[in-house]
Each structure stands twice: as structure tokens, then as C-alpha cells.
Design a protein around this motif. Sequence first.
Motif, PDB file in Angstrom:
ATOM      1  N   VAL A  17       6.812  26.015   4.355  1.00 55.22           N
ATOM      2  CA  VAL A  17       6.443  25.304   3.127  1.00 55.22           C
ATOM      3  C   VAL A  17       5.509  24.157   3.493  1.00 55.22           C
ATOM      4  O   VAL A  17       5.765  23.418   4.432  1.00 55.22           O
ATOM      5  CB  VAL A  17       7.704  24.763   2.414  1.00 55.22           C
ATOM      6  N   PHE A  18       4.439  24.007   2.718  1.00 54.53           N
ATOM      7  CA  PHE A  18       3.453  22.963   2.960  1.00 54.53           C
ATOM      8  C   PHE A  18       3.424  22.036   1.753  1.00 54.53           C
ATOM      9  O   PHE A  18       3.639  22.477   0.627  1.00 54.53           O
ATOM     10  CB  PHE A  18       2.067  23.571   3.170  1.00 54.53           C
ATOM     11  N   GLY A  19       3.151  20.754   1.951  1.00 55.00           N
ATOM     12  CA  GLY A  19       3.092  19.860   0.807  1.00 55.00           C
ATOM     13  C   GLY A  19       2.983  18.410   1.181  1.00 55.00           C
ATOM     14  O   GLY A  19       2.675  18.072   2.316  1.00 55.00           O
ATOM     15  N   ILE A  20       3.240  17.552   0.196  1.00 59.40           N
ATOM     16  CA  ILE A  20       3.161  16.114   0.412  1.00 59.40           C
ATOM     17  C   ILE A  20       4.478  15.467   0.046  1.00 59.40           C
ATOM     18  O   ILE A  20       5.226  15.963  -0.788  1.00 59.40           O
ATOM     19  CB  ILE A  20       2.020  15.479  -0.398  1.00 59.40           C
ATOM     20  N   ARG A  21       4.755  14.356   0.650  1.00 61.75           N
ATOM     21  CA  ARG A  21       5.975  13.600   0.361  1.00 61.75           C
ATOM     22  C   ARG A  21       5.666  12.579  -0.706  1.00 61.75           C
ATOM     23  O   ARG A  21       4.643  11.911  -0.661  1.00 61.75           O
ATOM     24  CB  ARG A  21       6.459  12.895   1.625  1.00 61.75           C
ATOM     25  N   ALA A  22       6.556  12.464  -1.681  1.00 65.02           N
ATOM     26  CA  ALA A  22       6.379  11.467  -2.741  1.00 65.02           C
ATOM     27  C   ALA A  22       6.457  10.068  -2.145  1.00 65.02           C
ATOM     28  O   ALA A  22       7.238   9.816  -1.237  1.00 65.02           O
ATOM     29  CB  ALA A  22       7.452  11.650  -3.803  1.00 65.02           C
ATOM     30  N   GLY A  23       5.656   9.163  -2.650  1.00 63.56           N
ATOM     31  CA  GLY A  23       5.657   7.785  -2.178  1.00 63.56           C
ATOM     32  C   GLY A  23       6.845   7.001  -2.700  1.00 63.56           C
ATOM     33  O   GLY A  23       7.588   7.461  -3.564  1.00 63.56           O
ATOM     34  N   ALA A  24       7.030   5.819  -2.209  1.00 66.76           N
ATOM     35  CA  ALA A  24       8.161   4.971  -2.581  1.00 66.76           C
ATOM     36  C   ALA A  24       8.141   4.600  -4.060  1.00 66.76           C
ATOM     37  O   ALA A  24       9.171   4.284  -4.639  1.00 66.76           O
ATOM     38  CB  ALA A  24       8.176   3.712  -1.723  1.00 66.76           C
ATOM     39  N   MET A  52       0.845  -1.183   0.000  1.00 67.03           N
ATOM     40  CA  MET A  52       0.000   0.000   0.000  1.00 67.03           C
ATOM     41  C   MET A  52       0.882   1.234   0.000  1.00 67.03           C
ATOM     42  O   MET A  52       1.831   1.341   0.760  1.00 67.03           O
ATOM     43  CB  MET A  52      -0.878  -0.014   1.242  1.00 67.03           C
ATOM     44  N   ARG A  53       0.554   2.155  -0.887  1.00 69.29           N
ATOM     45  CA  ARG A  53       1.342   3.380  -0.998  1.00 69.29           C
ATOM     46  C   ARG A  53       0.790   4.415  -0.024  1.00 69.29           C
ATOM     47  O   ARG A  53      -0.355   4.802  -0.095  1.00 69.29           O
ATOM     48  CB  ARG A  53       1.259   3.893  -2.420  1.00 69.29           C
ATOM     49  N   ALA A  54       1.617   4.854   0.880  1.00 68.17           N
ATOM     50  CA  ALA A  54       1.184   5.848   1.861  1.00 68.17           C
ATOM     51  C   ALA A  54       1.686   7.220   1.454  1.00 68.17           C
ATOM     52  O   ALA A  54       2.812   7.362   1.000  1.00 68.17           O
ATOM     53  CB  ALA A  54       1.741   5.485   3.237  1.00 68.17           C
ATOM     54  N   ILE A  55       0.834   8.196   1.578  1.00 71.58           N
ATOM     55  CA  ILE A  55       1.230   9.576   1.330  1.00 71.58           C
ATOM     56  C   ILE A  55       1.167  10.294   2.662  1.00 71.58           C
ATOM     57  O   ILE A  55       0.134  10.329   3.307  1.00 71.58           O
ATOM     58  CB  ILE A  55       0.310  10.255   0.308  1.00 71.58           C
ATOM     59  N   LEU A  56       2.285  10.856   3.045  1.00 70.15           N
ATOM     60  CA  LEU A  56       2.376  11.523   4.331  1.00 70.15           C
ATOM     61  C   LEU A  56       2.341  13.024   4.128  1.00 70.15           C
ATOM     62  O   LEU A  56       2.953  13.554   3.220  1.00 70.15           O
ATOM     63  CB  LEU A  56       3.681  11.131   5.026  1.00 70.15           C
ATOM     64  N   VAL A  57       1.608  13.693   4.975  1.00 65.97           N
ATOM     65  CA  VAL A  57       1.532  15.146   4.910  1.00 65.97           C
ATOM     66  C   VAL A  57       2.568  15.724   5.865  1.00 65.97           C
ATOM     67  O   VAL A  57       2.685  15.303   6.995  1.00 65.97           O
ATOM     68  CB  VAL A  57       0.122  15.637   5.299  1.00 65.97           C
ATOM     69  N   PHE A  58       3.317  16.682   5.359  1.00 61.18           N
ATOM     70  CA  PHE A  58       4.345  17.322   6.163  1.00 61.18           C
ATOM     71  C   PHE A  58       4.090  18.822   6.236  1.00 61.18           C
ATOM     72  O   PHE A  58       3.611  19.416   5.287  1.00 61.18           O
ATOM     73  CB  PHE A  58       5.731  17.149   5.521  1.00 61.18           C
ATOM     74  N   ILE A  59       4.437  19.409   7.321  1.00 58.79           N
ATOM     75  CA  ILE A  59       4.501  20.850   7.442  1.00 58.79           C
ATOM     76  C   ILE A  59       5.911  21.159   7.917  1.00 58.79           C
ATOM     77  O   ILE A  59       6.321  20.743   8.980  1.00 58.79           O
ATOM     78  CB  ILE A  59       3.474  21.397   8.442  1.00 58.79           C
ATOM     79  N   LEU A  60       6.661  21.871   7.078  1.00 63.03           N
ATOM     80  CA  LEU A  60       8.027  22.223   7.416  1.00 63.03           C
ATOM     81  C   LEU A  60       8.061  23.694   7.778  1.00 63.03           C
ATOM     82  O   LEU A  60       7.648  24.531   7.003  1.00 63.03           O
ATOM     83  CB  LEU A  60       8.949  21.960   6.224  1.00 63.03           C
ATOM     84  N   ALA A  61       8.559  23.986   8.962  1.00 61.42           N
ATOM     85  CA  ALA A  61       8.567  25.370   9.417  1.00 61.42           C
ATOM     86  C   ALA A  61       9.991  25.847   9.651  1.00 61.42           C
ATOM     87  O   ALA A  61      10.909  25.054   9.814  1.00 61.42           O
ATOM     88  CB  ALA A  61       7.759  25.482  10.706  1.00 61.42           C
ATOM     89  N   SER A  62      10.129  27.149   9.674  1.00 60.07           N
ATOM     90  CA  SER A  62      11.393  27.816   9.986  1.00 60.07           C
ATOM     91  C   SER A  62      12.513  27.412   9.044  1.00 60.07           C
ATOM     92  O   SER A  62      13.606  27.093   9.470  1.00 60.07           O
ATOM     93  CB  SER A  62      11.802  27.538  11.433  1.00 60.07           C
ATOM     94  N   LEU A  63      12.227  27.452   7.757  1.00 63.10           N
ATOM     95  CA  LEU A  63      13.230  27.089   6.769  1.00 63.10           C
ATOM     96  C   LEU A  63      13.908  28.331   6.228  1.00 63.10           C
ATOM     97  O   LEU A  63      13.266  29.284   5.855  1.00 63.10           O
ATOM     98  CB  LEU A  63      12.590  26.337   5.594  1.00 63.10           C
TER      99      LEU A  63
END
Length: 128
Positions: A24-31, A1-12
Amino acid sequence: MRAILVFILASLGATDASAENVKVFGIRAGALSATPGAFIPTGTDLACYALQGGQCWDGKRWKALFPAGERKYAKPTAAQVACAIIIEPENDCWTGFEWYHLPSGRLFGMTGGVLSPHPGAFITAPLR
């Protein structure tokens, strides 16, 4: 099963005490992606292995996540906007297409889920 994880990266990317804080807000590419492990910011087609001050490292060179120069703000046509990037302390929102002003102070909103038209974006109300 391909999981898509949501990330919030702050203070970049803050380089000194007076520098802007780029969130920056976005999604991580799956395997199974062509770029496994890369972070794909919402509103872009960039695969980023590192982020610094509004720049994305694609493994070969740095690319801008938003346009440089003076920000030209759009007039909101909806009650909410989907921010791919928020720049503090100004609380400027880049949707991937347009800039919006957000209210000063602490922002509240929600992150668009993976089935949202804006997966991973921070959805909040702009200033009118």
C-alpha cells in the motif's frame, strides 16, 4: 509547519505462504488532520490506523482498499500508471479506479511527491 511524510508499507496482510503480498502506498495525515496519526492511502479518502490484507481499520470497522472478486484490467492509455496498491506475486496495480498488469520481476518506478497529482503513489509502466 505541517509536514507530510510519504510512507511505503510493504508485506501487509499475508496470512500464509501462498497468500498475496499487498503493498500500500500513500501519505500520512498531518497533526492538524481530523484523524491525527492515521495513514491515508493514495487514491482513497480512508483514514487507516491499521492495514491487513487489503483492509483498512478506521478505528471502528474494517473497510476494503480495493474491490473484491475477479480483477478486470484496463487497457493502458498512458506510458505510466500511478499505483495506490500493488499485489504480488501477480504484480497487479490498483490505481484507486482501475486494475493494471505490471511486468513480472522486480518493479522499478518512483513515488509521486506531495505536489504530485498522485501523492505517494508508485509510478511505473504497465504491461501493454
